[in-house]
Design a protein around this motif. Structure first.
Motif, mmCIF file in Angstrom:
data_model
loop_
_atom_site.group_PDB
_atom_site.id
_atom_site.type_symbol
_atom_site.label_atom_id
_atom_site.label_comp_id
_atom_site.label_asym_id
_atom_site.label_seq_id
_atom_site.Cartn_x
_atom_site.Cartn_y
_atom_site.Cartn_z
ATOM 1 N N ILE A 1 0.830 -1.218 0.000
ATOM 2 C CA ILE A 1 0.000 0.000 0.000
ATOM 3 C C ILE A 1 0.862 1.264 0.000
ATOM 4 N N VAL B 1 7.482 -1.791 -9.546
ATOM 5 C CA VAL B 1 8.026 -3.115 -9.838
ATOM 6 C C VAL B 1 7.917 -3.964 -8.574
ATOM 7 N N GLY C 1 -7.206 -4.769 9.152
ATOM 8 C CA GLY C 1 -7.986 -3.756 8.432
ATOM 9 C C GLY C 1 -8.458 -2.594 9.278
ATOM 10 N N VAL C 2 -7.725 -2.289 10.353
ATOM 11 C CA VAL C 2 -8.180 -1.199 11.229
ATOM 12 C C VAL C 2 -7.665 0.155 10.718
ATOM 13 N N ALA D 1 11.395 -9.263 -9.446
ATOM 14 C CA ALA D 1 12.195 -8.823 -8.294
ATOM 15 C C ALA D 1 13.270 -7.831 -8.726
ATOM 16 N N PRO E 1 -2.958 -9.899 16.928
ATOM 17 C CA PRO E 1 -2.053 -10.968 16.545
ATOM 18 C C PRO E 1 -0.990 -11.205 17.622
ATOM 19 N N PRO F 1 0.793 2.354 12.005
ATOM 20 C CA PRO F 1 -0.387 2.441 11.151
ATOM 21 C C PRO F 1 -0.071 2.933 9.731
HETATM 22 C C1 LIG Z 1 -0.443 -8.693 11.240
HETATM 23 C C2 LIG Z 1 -0.461 -7.240 10.848
HETATM 24 C C3 LIG Z 1 -1.580 -6.448 11.101
HETATM 25 C C4 LIG Z 1 -1.590 -5.110 10.746
HETATM 26 N N1 LIG Z 1 -2.732 -4.364 10.974
HETATM 27 C C5 LIG Z 1 -2.763 -3.070 10.561
HETATM 28 C C6 LIG Z 1 -3.952 -2.312 10.708
HETATM 29 O O1 LIG Z 1 -4.967 -2.828 11.158
HETATM 30 N N2 LIG Z 1 -3.938 -1.009 10.306
HETATM 31 C C7 LIG Z 1 -2.813 -0.418 9.781
HETATM 32 O O2 LIG Z 1 -2.857 0.764 9.453
HETATM 33 N N3 LIG Z 1 -1.679 -1.130 9.616
HETATM 34 C C8 LIG Z 1 -1.636 -2.434 9.986
HETATM 35 N N4 LIG Z 1 -0.502 -3.168 9.808
HETATM 36 C C9 LIG Z 1 0.669 -2.522 9.224
HETATM 37 C C10 LIG Z 1 0.541 -2.448 7.707
HETATM 38 O O3 LIG Z 1 0.190 -3.704 7.177
HETATM 39 C C11 LIG Z 1 1.854 -2.000 7.103
HETATM 40 O O4 LIG Z 1 2.285 -0.842 7.781
HETATM 41 C C12 LIG Z 1 1.719 -1.660 5.614
HETATM 42 O O5 LIG Z 1 1.022 -2.665 4.934
HETATM 43 C C13 LIG Z 1 3.098 -1.468 5.024
HETATM 44 O O6 LIG Z 1 2.969 -1.396 3.621
HETATM 45 P P1 LIG Z 1 4.225 -1.531 2.697
HETATM 46 O O7 LIG Z 1 3.785 -1.218 1.323
HETATM 47 O O8 LIG Z 1 5.335 -0.720 3.285
HETATM 48 O O9 LIG Z 1 4.706 -3.055 2.877
HETATM 49 P P2 LIG Z 1 4.206 -4.417 2.204
HETATM 50 O O10 LIG Z 1 2.736 -4.476 2.105
HETATM 51 O O11 LIG Z 1 4.875 -5.510 2.966
HETATM 52 O O12 LIG Z 1 4.774 -4.351 0.731
HETATM 53 C C14 LIG Z 1 6.146 -4.406 0.432
HETATM 54 C C15 LIG Z 1 6.273 -5.015 -0.943
HETATM 55 O O13 LIG Z 1 7.600 -4.890 -1.418
HETATM 56 C C16 LIG Z 1 7.869 -6.041 -2.202
HETATM 57 N N5 LIG Z 1 9.318 -6.185 -2.356
HETATM 58 C C17 LIG Z 1 10.236 -6.338 -1.382
HETATM 59 N N6 LIG Z 1 11.476 -6.426 -1.898
HETATM 60 C C18 LIG Z 1 11.346 -6.331 -3.248
HETATM 61 C C19 LIG Z 1 12.270 -6.355 -4.328
HETATM 62 N N7 LIG Z 1 13.594 -6.493 -4.127
HETATM 63 N N8 LIG Z 1 11.805 -6.241 -5.598
HETATM 64 C C20 LIG Z 1 10.460 -6.076 -5.826
HETATM 65 N N9 LIG Z 1 9.540 -6.050 -4.834
HETATM 66 C C21 LIG Z 1 9.975 -6.178 -3.552
HETATM 67 C C22 LIG Z 1 7.228 -7.170 -1.414
HETATM 68 O O14 LIG Z 1 7.030 -8.317 -2.211
HETATM 69 C C23 LIG Z 1 5.941 -6.510 -0.952
HETATM 70 O O15 LIG Z 1 4.868 -6.743 -1.827
HETATM 71 C C24 LIG Z 1 -0.461 -4.520 10.134
HETATM 72 C C25 LIG Z 1 0.655 -5.319 9.855
HETATM 73 C C26 LIG Z 1 0.654 -6.658 10.185
HETATM 74 C C27 LIG Z 1 1.850 -7.504 9.845
#
Ligand SMILES: Cc1cc2nc3c(=O)[nH]c(=O)nc-3n(C[C@H](O)[C@H](O)[C@H](O)COP(=O)(O)OP(=O)(O)OC[C@H]3O[C@@H](n4cnc5c(N)ncnc54)[C@H](O)[C@@H]3O)c2cc1C
Length: 406
Positions: free
Chosen positions: A20, A41, A57-58, A180, A277, A386
């Protein structure tokens, strides 16, 4: 559904990671500037495959965070922006509300501190209630006092991420999945992104790689700290016939020494009620099965001095987490102090997520969002909860950083 595309050979900005945060950032950049070409990518075959697709999903309201921190301002502004965005796009949200419940006298000071933080952060509608009022909001819950946050809500962050990807595509951007990224190589006024289908030359790169966020950043010359150490967060879920035990969100008063909010009970937007969790340090950054170990991930955690300092400091917490992982009864017992009618027979196995937890060298868990810069690249080094709630606001901050090279 997104079209399957290859990354372009040349563009203005490459965003690594289609969680996200990456998608919100790519969307923000694409909407800011006419004609800009932004390519995301992603290593996995689908978007939102890791943290983003595995949350409860909070939509957090912004209560917990230290006033003045990035989390405090970006969560409050991000939640507001997210509700508006979802309304515009027809994505269902529910302002279901939340209780943070104290069950013992020694939690009352921390509850008061949370209330103070929430007020300072200008969380809308926050109020302190007495133990006797808890049942008016959550008929099956008990406690001696609570904070009620009516602005806390729920949404499916996977749907939000998909909508961000569609906005990006509508502005001429692209998302390449199953690709990747292995290296970033700056050359003066451009940077080359090496990936599974060749290379893309861009003017700037943003890495939003979640549990892998330290890898590319450190390879580009960013500081070694913080290191990502994976924490497995497993949920249980209530049997459908027992879902009436929880109306919305029941949270504990969190341990002030930890950045985790503690095991809670949450009714998701689809009606499923999740419990958890847990928070168990594991041996792989994708340890969705607890016994999965990847030698490079394990070596990375064990070679980091902070890991050992953390383990020494939180021995008791670690023992409790191990017990919860091993025994469903122990897991449920933790939550029975809020909902006494809860029984081990009421629960089924639930989903699992891996928290990308950033750990400092001294063993402290890094609480706030962290962004580093290297030549022609911006790296999101810590985007824990969050960050999904805050994604639209966080994207603005990251896009501001990336724009210096455009
Ligand atoms: C159990 C749990 C519950 C949660 N509940 C909440 C909640 O209720 N409300 C809230 O606000 N937040 C919540 N969070 C936190 C939230 O999920 C994260 O803060 C947020 O999703 C982070 O998004 P992101 O895009 O940084 O990471 P991610 O969603 O992990 O995405 C990172 C992406 O990078 C990709 N990637 C990594 N390395 C490479 C590479 N070398 N090449 C290409 N792609 C790569 C991965 O495949 C992945 O798809 C929760 C987290 C967890 C684990």
């Amino acid at each position: 559904m997104l079209d399957v595309v290859d990354p372009p050979r040349k563009c203005d900005v490459v965003v690594v990671g289609a969680g996200i945060v990456g998608l919100a950032t790519a969307r923000e950049l694409a909407l800011r500037r006419d004609g800009i070409r932004v390519a995301v990518v992603e290593r996995e075959r689908t978007i939102a495959a890791h943290q983003t697709g595995r949350t409860s999903g909070v939509i957090h309201a912004g209560i917990y965070y230290r006033p003045g921190s990035l989390k405090a301002s970006l969560c409050v502004n991000g939640a507001r922006a997210l509700y508006e965005y979802c309304e515009e796009r027809g994505i269902r949200t529910e302002r279901a509300g939340k209780l943070i419940v104290a069950t013992a006298e020694d939690e009352l000071d921390s509850l008061a501190e949370l209330e103070r933080r929430g007020q300072q952060n200008q969380v809308p509608g926050l109020s302190r209630i007495e133990g006797t009022e808890i049942r008016e909001i959550e008929p099956h819950a008990v406690g001696i006092a609570a904070i009620h946050s009516p602005a806390t809500g729920v949404v499916d962050f996977g749907q939000v991420a998909a909508s961000f990807a569609r906005d990006l595509a509508a502005s001429g951007g692209s998302v390449a999945t199953g690709c990747a990224v292995s290296a970033l190589e700056p050359h003066g006024t451009s940077i080359s992104v090496r990936h599974a289908r060749g290379a893309t030359r861009a003017r700037a790169v943003v890495t939003c790689a979640g549990a892998w966020s330290d890898r590319l950043a450190v390879a580009c010359g960013a500081p070694a700290a913080p290191r990502i150490v994976p924490f497995r967060g497993a949920y249980l879920r209530l049997r459908p016939e027992r879902r009436e035990l929880v109306r919305a969100n029941i949270y504990p008063v969190p341990d002030p020494d930890l950045p985790f909010l503690g095991m809670h009970l949450t009714r998701r937007i689809d009606g499923e009620v999740l419990l958890g969790p847990s928070a168990l340090m594991v041996g792989a950054r994708d340890a969705y099965r607890p016994w999965r170990v990847r030698p490079s991930d394990l070596a990375s955690s064990l070679a980091w001095p902070g890991t050992w300092r953390l383990a020494a400091r939180f021995r008791r917490t670690a023992r409790r987490e191990l017990r919860n992982a091993a025994s469903r009864r122990a897991f449920v017992d933790e939550l029975r102090r809020f909902v006494p009618e809860l029984r081990a027979a009421d629960v089924l196995p639930g989903p699992t997520g891996i928290r990308a937890q950033a750990l400092a060298r001294d063993g402290s868990l890094v609480d706030d969002f962290v962004v580093h810069r290297t030549e022609r690249a911006v790296h999101v080094r810590n985007a824990p909860s969050p960050a999904a709630t805050s994604s639209l606001a966080l994207a603005r901050l990251i896009a501001d950083e990336a724009e210096r090279w455009l």
